[in-house]
Motif scaffolding. Sequence first.
Motif, mmCIF file in Angstrom:
data_model
loop_
_atom_site.group_PDB
_atom_site.id
_atom_site.type_symbol
_atom_site.label_atom_id
_atom_site.label_comp_id
_atom_site.label_asym_id
_atom_site.label_seq_id
_atom_site.Cartn_x
_atom_site.Cartn_y
_atom_site.Cartn_z
ATOM 1 N N ILE A 231 -10.806 -28.388 -8.337
ATOM 2 C CA ILE A 231 -10.010 -27.140 -8.378
ATOM 3 C C ILE A 231 -8.777 -27.035 -8.448
ATOM 4 O O ILE A 231 -8.280 -26.389 -9.270
ATOM 5 C CB ILE A 231 -10.759 -26.422 -7.192
ATOM 6 N N GLU A 232 -8.130 -28.003 -7.435
ATOM 7 C CA GLU A 232 -6.720 -27.732 -7.412
ATOM 8 C C GLU A 232 -6.045 -28.645 -8.595
ATOM 9 O O GLU A 232 -4.981 -28.192 -9.078
ATOM 10 C CB GLU A 232 -6.210 -28.374 -6.123
ATOM 11 N N ALA A 233 -6.686 -29.699 -9.272
ATOM 12 C CA ALA A 233 -6.480 -30.261 -10.308
ATOM 13 C C ALA A 233 -6.322 -29.418 -11.387
ATOM 14 O O ALA A 233 -5.198 -29.247 -12.261
ATOM 15 C CB ALA A 233 -7.226 -31.588 -10.620
ATOM 16 N N ASN A 234 -7.137 -28.534 -11.624
ATOM 17 C CA ASN A 234 -7.327 -27.803 -12.595
ATOM 18 C C ASN A 234 -6.381 -26.541 -12.589
ATOM 19 O O ASN A 234 -5.788 -26.227 -13.507
ATOM 20 C CB ASN A 234 -8.716 -27.004 -12.746
ATOM 21 N N THR A 235 -6.108 -26.224 -11.371
ATOM 22 C CA THR A 235 -5.388 -24.903 -11.055
ATOM 23 C C THR A 235 -3.784 -25.465 -11.274
ATOM 24 O O THR A 235 -3.097 -24.685 -11.673
ATOM 25 C CB THR A 235 -5.335 -24.333 -9.673
ATOM 26 N N ASN A 236 -3.601 -26.610 -10.987
ATOM 27 C CA ASN A 236 -2.069 -27.281 -11.065
ATOM 28 C C ASN A 236 -1.911 -27.984 -12.462
ATOM 29 O O ASN A 236 -1.355 -28.913 -12.616
ATOM 30 C CB ASN A 236 -1.949 -28.127 -9.828
ATOM 31 N N ARG A 256 -18.272 -23.556 -8.204
ATOM 32 C CA ARG A 256 -16.787 -23.447 -7.381
ATOM 33 C C ARG A 256 -16.004 -23.209 -8.375
ATOM 34 O O ARG A 256 -14.901 -22.439 -8.501
ATOM 35 C CB ARG A 256 -16.507 -24.229 -6.322
ATOM 36 N N ILE A 257 -15.876 -24.196 -9.392
ATOM 37 C CA ILE A 257 -14.884 -24.330 -10.548
ATOM 38 C C ILE A 257 -14.875 -23.197 -11.469
ATOM 39 O O ILE A 257 -14.049 -22.488 -11.875
ATOM 40 C CB ILE A 257 -14.921 -25.554 -11.122
ATOM 41 N N SER A 258 -16.225 -22.889 -11.775
ATOM 42 C CA SER A 258 -16.258 -21.580 -12.641
ATOM 43 C C SER A 258 -15.898 -20.120 -12.096
ATOM 44 O O SER A 258 -15.293 -19.656 -12.480
ATOM 45 C CB SER A 258 -17.804 -21.304 -12.961
ATOM 46 N N GLU A 259 -16.431 -20.097 -10.558
ATOM 47 C CA GLU A 259 -15.699 -18.978 -9.884
ATOM 48 C C GLU A 259 -14.162 -18.897 -9.745
ATOM 49 O O GLU A 259 -13.835 -17.765 -9.860
ATOM 50 C CB GLU A 259 -16.427 -18.920 -8.451
ATOM 51 N N ASN A 260 -13.654 -20.181 -9.737
ATOM 52 C CA ASN A 260 -12.164 -20.256 -9.518
ATOM 53 C C ASN A 260 -11.291 -19.922 -10.642
ATOM 54 O O ASN A 260 -10.459 -19.264 -10.847
ATOM 55 C CB ASN A 260 -11.769 -21.641 -9.224
#
Length: 264
Positions: A231-236, A256-260
């Motif tokens: 999730i943090e890799a995708n966000t950053n 969780r990745i979909s929700e994020n």
Amino acid sequence: MISNISKLTPFFTYKNTAVFNESVLNKNCFKAEFFDLGITSPPYNVGIEYNSNDDALGYKEYLKFTQLWLKNCYFWAKDRARFCLNIPLDKNKGGAQSVGADIISIAKSVGWKYHSTIIWNEGNISRRTAWGSYKSASAPYVIAPVELIVVLYKNEWNKNKGKKEKGNDDISKEEFIAWTNGLWTFNGESKKRIGHPAPFPRELPKRCIKLFSFIDEIIFDPFCGSGTTLIEANTNNRKGIGLELDINYCKLIKERISENDGLL
């Protein structure tokens, strides 16, 4: 990206993120030298009830397991890759053991080089489950309410050494000054809220990603759990690759990745 690092079909992919329903003990999961930064929290061997992993091995067996997965991760790491391991300092359950020191020693024996250790002061941690001989010098237990984030690397620490172009950083001055202080204080994550028995908070991989990697590099978590590292890799703006043995946790990561990203 996926075809360049593995012949296996991932459980799911999203943007620059992929999760494989596989074991870290399988060296054939990936081709050699694909990731730039590894971030993980391996099983602590303290009897946590994971769906698909025995977390109550004999200590010698646990150290053998540790050697196998650390060796595979070294094989998969690029030259100058970093590896951040969130591990316990020690444990008393099942007999007192210097877990952190033993894992560091094993990591060095398979090729990883040691850079530093960050002390994570987990603000909401609750470890006072046993006092030993209460108010007596007979046999007291001393328990440090912290965890370690051990920073390792492959071959050389300087990522830009010998390169004409520098990597693309995204860390602020304030973040860099604060996070290079090796005492990090932030709360742990709620097991109930996440739906996993041993999640770590997003703050942990976020700091490691921004401090130890460049934009667009590949971030790898060999014990993906609830998917926080990805999730943090995708966000950053990094690429994320994860391994997770349990199919239900793979489904949790996807959710969780979909929700994020606001897809659910």
